[in-house]
Design a protein around this motif. Sequence first.
Motif, PDB file in Angstrom:
ATOM      1  N   LEU A  34       0.798  -0.971  -0.038  1.00 56.27           N
ATOM      2  CA  LEU A  34      -0.119   0.138  -0.014  1.00 56.27           C
ATOM      3  C   LEU A  34       0.978   1.112   0.039  1.00 56.27           C
ATOM      4  CD1 LEU A  34      -2.743   1.643   0.462  1.00 56.27           C
ATOM      5  CD2 LEU A  34      -2.661   1.214   2.842  1.00 56.27           C
ATOM      6  N   THR A  35       0.710   2.021  -1.051  1.00 56.58           N
ATOM      7  CA  THR A  35       1.437   3.339  -1.014  1.00 56.58           C
ATOM      8  C   THR A  35       0.693   4.512  -0.615  1.00 56.58           C
ATOM      9  OG1 THR A  35       1.184   3.338  -3.410  1.00 56.58           O
ATOM     10  CG2 THR A  35       3.274   2.608  -2.971  1.00 56.58           C
ATOM     11  N   GLY A  36       1.346   5.495  -0.017  1.00 55.21           N
ATOM     12  CA  GLY A  36       0.679   6.658   0.133  1.00 55.21           C
ATOM     13  C   GLY A  36       0.888   7.269   1.805  1.00 55.21           C
ATOM     14  N   ASN A  37       0.446   8.239   1.825  1.00 61.45           N
ATOM     15  CA  ASN A  37       0.456   8.922   3.534  1.00 61.45           C
ATOM     16  C   ASN A  37      -0.496   9.685   3.802  1.00 61.45           C
ATOM     17  OD1 ASN A  37       1.306  11.111   2.248  1.00 61.45           O
ATOM     18  ND2 ASN A  37       3.429  11.280   3.401  1.00 61.45           N
ATOM     19  N   GLY A  38      -1.784   9.938   2.959  1.00 62.66           N
ATOM     20  CA  GLY A  38      -2.849  10.470   2.787  1.00 62.66           C
ATOM     21  C   GLY A  38      -4.013   9.880   3.242  1.00 62.66           C
ATOM     22  N   LYS A  39      -5.233  10.633   3.029  1.00 60.30           N
ATOM     23  CA  LYS A  39      -6.520  10.151   3.420  1.00 60.30           C
ATOM     24  C   LYS A  39      -6.636   8.796   2.646  1.00 60.30           C
ATOM     25  CE  LYS A  39      -8.863  14.386   5.243  1.00 60.30           C
ATOM     26  NZ  LYS A  39      -7.379  15.153   5.176  1.00 60.30           N
ATOM     27  N   VAL A  40      -6.454   8.771   1.493  1.00 61.50           N
ATOM     28  CA  VAL A  40      -6.885   7.721   0.542  1.00 61.50           C
ATOM     29  C   VAL A  40      -6.029   6.367   1.027  1.00 61.50           C
ATOM     30  CG1 VAL A  40      -6.529   6.735  -1.784  1.00 61.50           C
ATOM     31  CG2 VAL A  40      -7.294   9.115  -1.666  1.00 61.50           C
ATOM     32  N   GLY A  51      -2.360   3.951  -3.315  1.00 54.03           N
ATOM     33  CA  GLY A  51      -3.221   5.197  -2.667  1.00 54.03           C
ATOM     34  C   GLY A  51      -2.467   6.504  -2.442  1.00 54.03           C
ATOM     35  N   HIS A  52      -1.235   6.764  -3.062  1.00 52.86           N
ATOM     36  CA  HIS A  52      -0.186   7.844  -3.274  1.00 52.86           C
ATOM     37  C   HIS A  52      -0.596   8.908  -4.020  1.00 52.86           C
ATOM     38  CE1 HIS A  52       0.892   5.476  -6.735  1.00 52.86           C
ATOM     39  NE2 HIS A  52       0.797   6.366  -7.325  1.00 52.86           N
ATOM     40  N   PHE A  53      -0.403  10.207  -3.661  1.00 47.45           N
ATOM     41  CA  PHE A  53      -0.583  11.324  -4.661  1.00 47.45           C
ATOM     42  C   PHE A  53       0.634  11.312  -5.650  1.00 47.45           C
ATOM     43  CE2 PHE A  53       0.349  15.771  -5.574  1.00 47.45           C
ATOM     44  CZ  PHE A  53      -0.598  16.164  -6.439  1.00 47.45           C
ATOM     45  N   TYR A  54       0.612  11.338  -6.569  1.00 44.08           N
ATOM     46  CA  TYR A  54       1.616  11.619  -7.896  1.00 44.08           C
ATOM     47  C   TYR A  54       1.641  12.830  -8.217  1.00 44.08           C
ATOM     48  CZ  TYR A  54       4.461  11.174 -11.978  1.00 44.08           C
ATOM     49  OH  TYR A  54       5.594  11.125 -12.763  1.00 44.08           O
ATOM     50  N   ALA A 100      -4.882  -2.437  -7.532  1.00 46.35           N
ATOM     51  CA  ALA A 100      -5.960  -1.288  -7.167  1.00 46.35           C
ATOM     52  C   ALA A 100      -5.429   0.016  -7.413  1.00 46.35           C
ATOM     53  CB  ALA A 100      -6.650  -1.753  -5.782  1.00 46.35           C
ATOM     54  N   ASP A 101      -5.708   0.520  -8.530  1.00 41.55           N
ATOM     55  CA  ASP A 101      -5.160   1.842  -8.627  1.00 41.55           C
ATOM     56  C   ASP A 101      -6.195   2.991  -8.232  1.00 41.55           C
ATOM     57  OD1 ASP A 101      -3.493   4.173  -9.269  1.00 41.55           O
ATOM     58  OD2 ASP A 101      -3.001   3.741 -11.162  1.00 41.55           O
ATOM     59  N   ILE A 102      -6.229   3.309  -6.962  1.00 37.67           N
ATOM     60  CA  ILE A 102      -6.989   4.316  -6.548  1.00 37.67           C
ATOM     61  C   ILE A 102      -6.570   5.715  -7.131  1.00 37.67           C
ATOM     62  CG2 ILE A 102      -8.242   5.262  -4.472  1.00 37.67           C
ATOM     63  CD1 ILE A 102      -7.279   2.621  -2.757  1.00 37.67           C
ATOM     64  N   SER A 103      -5.445   5.908  -7.025  1.00 34.66           N
ATOM     65  CA  SER A 103      -4.709   7.039  -7.372  1.00 34.66           C
ATOM     66  C   SER A 103      -5.350   7.362  -8.922  1.00 34.66           C
ATOM     67  CB  SER A 103      -3.336   7.175  -7.355  1.00 34.66           C
ATOM     68  OG  SER A 103      -2.922   7.094  -6.054  1.00 34.66           O
TER      69      SER A 103
END
Length: 402
Positions: A183-189, A266-269, A293-296
């Motif tokens: 799981l990638t990211g550090n925000g709400k997603v 789940g990251h912001f790019y 699962a590409d939520i971004s």
Amino acid sequence: MKFGIIKERKNPPDRRVVFSPEKLQEFKNQFPTASIKVESSNIRVFSDEAYRKSGFEITENMSDCDVLFGVKEVPIDALINNKKYFFFSHTIKKQPYNRKLLNAILDKNIVLFDHETIVKENGMRLIGFGRYAGIVGAYNGFRAIGLKKKTFSLPKAETLDSQKELISELKKITLPKNFKILLTGNGKVAYGAKEMLDAIHIKEVSVDDYLSENFTEPVYCLADVLDYNKRKDGKVIDNFDFYDHPENYESDFMRFAKVSDFFIAGHFYGNGAPYLFTRQDAKSEKFKIKFVADISCDVDGPVASTLRASTIADPIYGYNPKTEKEVDFTDDNAIVVMAVDNLPCELPKDASEGFGEMFLKNVIPAFFNNDKDEALARAKMTENGKLTERFSYLQDFVDGRE
């Protein structure tokens, strides 16, 4: 001041709303001088009757409202001149498909506040549906695994009522031992997706253990930008260095791709950042990821398998890394891709309730305290038929020069 909740008119229909009846009642209780109306809608997740029972006028005519709250883009022919509007305009990144909408907003002397532009002084967003995108995106990713492997069957998220029901369904599934989820990211997603993994008791492990150990149970790791990117000169500084100077970095994602089965993006790019994995990377025999699962959902960008956004009606497709083409997700060589770009629509009740809570806390007080924190001032995109100074970078876009 008169506020109005407008009907969503965009297709496909969106059942979300800025305020649930309960939250709208809280709004009225906190600010009793406010006058609030609700435009009649037969698609909204909360019925007209629910708002009526909460004491609100239901009407077809919103022309006497000063401020109008919506979720998605308002069709040009439905815009009312000289009003203040809040909705996701999808124009701040110069999206060409909404150039006409932004021009119409200027022509109609509308003051536009885009939900995405409602930020703290440091630029952090104050409201959004990101958490719910993460919740539904993680669920849909697991659903895709079951459809591909034919080992379990999950109902579509849109047929379920709440996050609680999604979790209940996920608890019924069985995953293989040593099934590794990145799981990638550090925000709400990312944290919305993390909620789901934690709720079904998938063990979280450190990046180092994830990369080097085998496990007797499914595990996941949460990776931030400095875990899957590295400076070209080998220095380790901090996230802000990456955000400010992405050109000094290169992807280090392959070390995760070699050991991961399921990737939840789940990251912001940000523009200029390295791609996580390229089409060439996906061709490698060492590339192990079979489910994404590409939520971004940045199309044809940092996640090479995301060739297009998928839809709630048809959420899954396959990517053949050898041919770089879309294939049926059941194809033996396919990476299974879930890339729905409007995931919160599948959980409209929860998403609306959560959004209203943030909106009541972070936006509504500004109308009654002379905008003391300048949240409205920062968010205002248009006024007096012109772009505000903060959004003057859109002028060439508005004029059709770019």
